[in-house]
Design a protein around this motif. Structure first.
Motif, PDB file in Angstrom:
ATOM      1  N   GLU A 184       0.822  -1.205   0.000  1.00 45.21           N
ATOM      2  CA  GLU A 184       0.000   0.000   0.000  1.00 45.21           C
ATOM      3  C   GLU A 184       0.857   1.256   0.000  1.00 45.21           C
ATOM      4  O   GLU A 184       0.562   2.238  -0.695  1.00 45.21           O
ATOM      5  CB  GLU A 184      -0.934  -0.005   1.209  1.00 45.21           C
ATOM      6  N   VAL A 185       1.923   1.255   0.787  1.00 42.86           N
ATOM      7  CA  VAL A 185       2.817   2.409   0.823  1.00 42.86           C
ATOM      8  C   VAL A 185       3.463   2.640  -0.542  1.00 42.86           C
ATOM      9  O   VAL A 185       3.536   3.772  -1.029  1.00 42.86           O
ATOM     10  CB  VAL A 185       3.900   2.217   1.905  1.00 42.86           C
ATOM     11  N   LEU A 186       3.906   1.562  -1.178  1.00 44.76           N
ATOM     12  CA  LEU A 186       4.520   1.686  -2.505  1.00 44.76           C
ATOM     13  C   LEU A 186       3.521   2.219  -3.526  1.00 44.76           C
ATOM     14  O   LEU A 186       3.886   3.023  -4.406  1.00 44.76           O
ATOM     15  CB  LEU A 186       5.073   0.330  -2.960  1.00 44.76           C
ATOM     16  N   GLU A 187       2.272   1.792  -3.426  1.00 42.97           N
ATOM     17  CA  GLU A 187       1.252   2.282  -4.357  1.00 42.97           C
ATOM     18  C   GLU A 187       1.003   3.777  -4.160  1.00 42.97           C
ATOM     19  O   GLU A 187       0.851   4.537  -5.133  1.00 42.97           O
ATOM     20  CB  GLU A 187      -0.040   1.481  -4.181  1.00 42.97           C
ATOM     21  N   VAL A 188       0.956   4.217  -2.896  1.00 40.23           N
ATOM     22  CA  VAL A 188       0.777   5.640  -2.620  1.00 40.23           C
ATOM     23  C   VAL A 188       1.986   6.426  -3.132  1.00 40.23           C
ATOM     24  O   VAL A 188       1.837   7.505  -3.720  1.00 40.23           O
ATOM     25  CB  VAL A 188       0.562   5.874  -1.112  1.00 40.23           C
ATOM     26  N   ARG A 189       3.180   5.890  -2.897  1.00 41.78           N
ATOM     27  CA  ARG A 189       4.381   6.558  -3.409  1.00 41.78           C
ATOM     28  C   ARG A 189       4.309   6.715  -4.924  1.00 41.78           C
ATOM     29  O   ARG A 189       4.640   7.787  -5.452  1.00 41.78           O
ATOM     30  CB  ARG A 189       5.633   5.741  -3.061  1.00 41.78           C
ATOM     31  N   ARG A 190       3.891   5.674  -5.629  1.00 42.26           N
ATOM     32  CA  ARG A 190       3.835   5.748  -7.093  1.00 42.26           C
ATOM     33  C   ARG A 190       2.861   6.831  -7.542  1.00 42.26           C
ATOM     34  O   ARG A 190       3.158   7.602  -8.461  1.00 42.26           O
ATOM     35  CB  ARG A 190       3.445   4.399  -7.684  1.00 42.26           C
ATOM     36  N   ILE A 191       1.710   6.909  -6.885  1.00 40.96           N
ATOM     37  CA  ILE A 191       0.720   7.920  -7.238  1.00 40.96           C
ATOM     38  C   ILE A 191       1.313   9.321  -7.096  1.00 40.96           C
ATOM     39  O   ILE A 191       1.177  10.167  -7.989  1.00 40.96           O
ATOM     40  CB  ILE A 191      -0.531   7.775  -6.357  1.00 40.96           C
ATOM     41  N   LEU A 192       1.982   9.572  -5.978  1.00 45.19           N
ATOM     42  CA  LEU A 192       2.514  10.908  -5.710  1.00 45.19           C
ATOM     43  C   LEU A 192       3.773  11.203  -6.526  1.00 45.19           C
ATOM     44  O   LEU A 192       3.921  12.302  -7.081  1.00 45.19           O
ATOM     45  CB  LEU A 192       2.820  11.048  -4.220  1.00 45.19           C
ATOM     46  N   GLU A 193       4.687  10.243  -6.603  1.00 45.76           N
ATOM     47  CA  GLU A 193       5.990  10.516  -7.202  1.00 45.76           C
ATOM     48  C   GLU A 193       5.953  10.607  -8.719  1.00 45.76           C
ATOM     49  O   GLU A 193       6.736  11.365  -9.311  1.00 45.76           O
ATOM     50  CB  GLU A 193       7.004   9.458  -6.748  1.00 45.76           C
ATOM     51  N   VAL A 194       5.071   9.865  -9.363  1.00 45.95           N
ATOM     52  CA  VAL A 194       5.015   9.916 -10.826  1.00 45.95           C
ATOM     53  C   VAL A 194       4.552  11.287 -11.299  1.00 45.95           C
ATOM     54  O   VAL A 194       5.173  11.914 -12.163  1.00 45.95           O
ATOM     55  CB  VAL A 194       4.102   8.799 -11.375  1.00 45.95           C
ATOM     56  N   ASP A 195       3.464  11.787 -10.713  1.00 46.33           N
ATOM     57  CA  ASP A 195       2.986  13.103 -11.131  1.00 46.33           C
ATOM     58  C   ASP A 195       3.916  14.212 -10.657  1.00 46.33           C
ATOM     59  O   ASP A 195       4.035  15.254 -11.320  1.00 46.33           O
ATOM     60  CB  ASP A 195       1.563  13.336 -10.642  1.00 46.33           C
ATOM     61  N   ALA A 196       4.579  14.002  -9.522  1.00 46.60           N
ATOM     62  CA  ALA A 196       5.562  14.986  -9.078  1.00 46.60           C
ATOM     63  C   ALA A 196       6.697  15.092 -10.090  1.00 46.60           C
ATOM     64  O   ALA A 196       7.171  16.199 -10.395  1.00 46.60           O
ATOM     65  CB  ALA A 196       6.112  14.600  -7.706  1.00 46.60           C
ATOM     66  N   ALA A 197       7.140  13.961 -10.618  1.00 47.07           N
ATOM     67  CA  ALA A 197       8.207  13.981 -11.619  1.00 47.07           C
ATOM     68  C   ALA A 197       7.759  14.698 -12.885  1.00 47.07           C
ATOM     69  O   ALA A 197       8.524  15.446 -13.506  1.00 47.07           O
ATOM     70  CB  ALA A 197       8.648  12.550 -11.940  1.00 47.07           C
ATOM     71  N   ARG A 198       6.503  14.481 -13.272  1.00 48.16           N
ATOM     72  CA  ARG A 198       5.959  15.183 -14.442  1.00 48.16           C
ATOM     73  C   ARG A 198       6.014  16.697 -14.237  1.00 48.16           C
ATOM     74  O   ARG A 198       6.473  17.451 -15.106  1.00 48.16           O
ATOM     75  CB  ARG A 198       4.510  14.762 -14.693  1.00 48.16           C
ATOM     76  N   LEU A 199       5.515  17.142 -13.091  1.00 48.04           N
ATOM     77  CA  LEU A 199       5.501  18.569 -12.805  1.00 48.04           C
ATOM     78  C   LEU A 199       6.916  19.131 -12.687  1.00 48.04           C
ATOM     79  O   LEU A 199       7.192  20.251 -13.130  1.00 48.04           O
ATOM     80  CB  LEU A 199       4.720  18.833 -11.516  1.00 48.04           C
ATOM     81  N   ALA A 200       7.811  18.349 -12.076  1.00 50.95           N
ATOM     82  CA  ALA A 200       9.193  18.803 -11.917  1.00 50.95           C
ATOM     83  C   ALA A 200       9.852  19.020 -13.278  1.00 50.95           C
ATOM     84  O   ALA A 200      10.634  19.959 -13.458  1.00 50.95           O
ATOM     85  CB  ALA A 200       9.994  17.797 -11.096  1.00 50.95           C
ATOM     86  N   ALA A 201       9.528  18.153 -14.248  1.00 61.49           N
ATOM     87  CA  ALA A 201      10.108  18.297 -15.585  1.00 61.49           C
ATOM     88  C   ALA A 201       9.657  19.597 -16.248  1.00 61.49           C
ATOM     89  O   ALA A 201      10.377  20.164 -17.073  1.00 61.49           O
ATOM     90  CB  ALA A 201       9.720  17.100 -16.455  1.00 61.49           C
TER      91      ALA A 201
END
Length: 233
Positions: free
Chosen positions: A94-111
């Protein structure tokens, strides 16, 4: 941080604030046992019932965990963190799934939004992370625990920095809320071959953000988390 004798009036609220500050400021780290009730009551010059009520309130908020017969331990650094940990739990998948949700879109915005200073900070953080991983790999067995803890901390810091580079204050606050769970997931998934070429490299994330390649940044941020999730299916 030494505790200050509480003023009369609103004693429970004052004790809650002082205990919260000790947790928030890192005096009592997540996972550590806080002083016993009697010791806290003496330090604060309040009754044990006041301390007990304050601890009960902080436990309800998710900052503390009372373990019968063992003591009271720090569970999270803020009410938001405690609430989010209750929602996603300590289940690794569950923690990994939450991380994926947050980190993927964060990387998009960071780019899209990263600044040159952000990019310099990311590259510096990656060097610190990679150095810590290498040090953990070659550490003397007697010092390995500390070296691995440093590797976990620097890897966690790197991911938090990617999120900050998205320049979305609410997203950053949400990510801070699961910081302890993120660190726990990093520690739980640190491979035996830590520090070797088999270790997951994050250079692809940094270079994708540097190139402002939105889709590659998302892919780099998500692929290794997806692999970890699939391993626990």
């Amino acid at each position: 941080m030494p505790l200050v004798t509480a003023r009369r009036g609103g004693l429970v609220e004052q004790v809650i604030e002082q205990l919260s500050a000790a947790i928030r400021d890192g005096e009592w780290a997540v996972g550590t046992k806080i002083p016993p009730e009697a010791e806290l009551a003496t330090s604060l010059d309040v009754g044990r019932n006041t301390v007990r009520e304050a601890v009960r309130a902080l436990a309800h908020g998710g900052l503390l965990e009372v373990r019968q017969g063992d003591g009271t331990f720090v569970r999270a650094t803020s009410e938001l963190s405690g609430a989010l940990r209750k929602l996603c739990g300590d289940e690794l998948r569950e923690v990994l799934e939450v991380r994926r949700i947050l980190e993927v879109d964060a990387a998009r915005l960071a780019a899209v939004r990263r600044t040159n200073d952000d990019l310099a900070d990311l590259r510096a953080a990656m060097v610190v992370r990679d150095t810590a991983l290498h040090d953990a790999a070659v550490a003397d067995p007697d010092a390995n625990h500390t070296a691995v803890a440093d590797a976990v901390r620097t890897d966690t810091d790197f991911h938090a920095l990617v999120v900050r580079c998205a320049h979305n204050s609410l997203l950053s606050e949400l990510y801070r809320g699961v910081a302890e769970a993120v660190a726990g997931s990093v520690a739980a998934t640190m491979p035996p071959e830590i520090g070797t070429e088999k270790e997951v490299s994050h250079s692809g994330i940094v270079e994708a953000i540097a190139a402002r390649d939105v889709e590659r940044a998302a892919r780099e941020a998500g692929e290794f988390l997806t692999r970890l999730i699939e391993q626990r299916a």
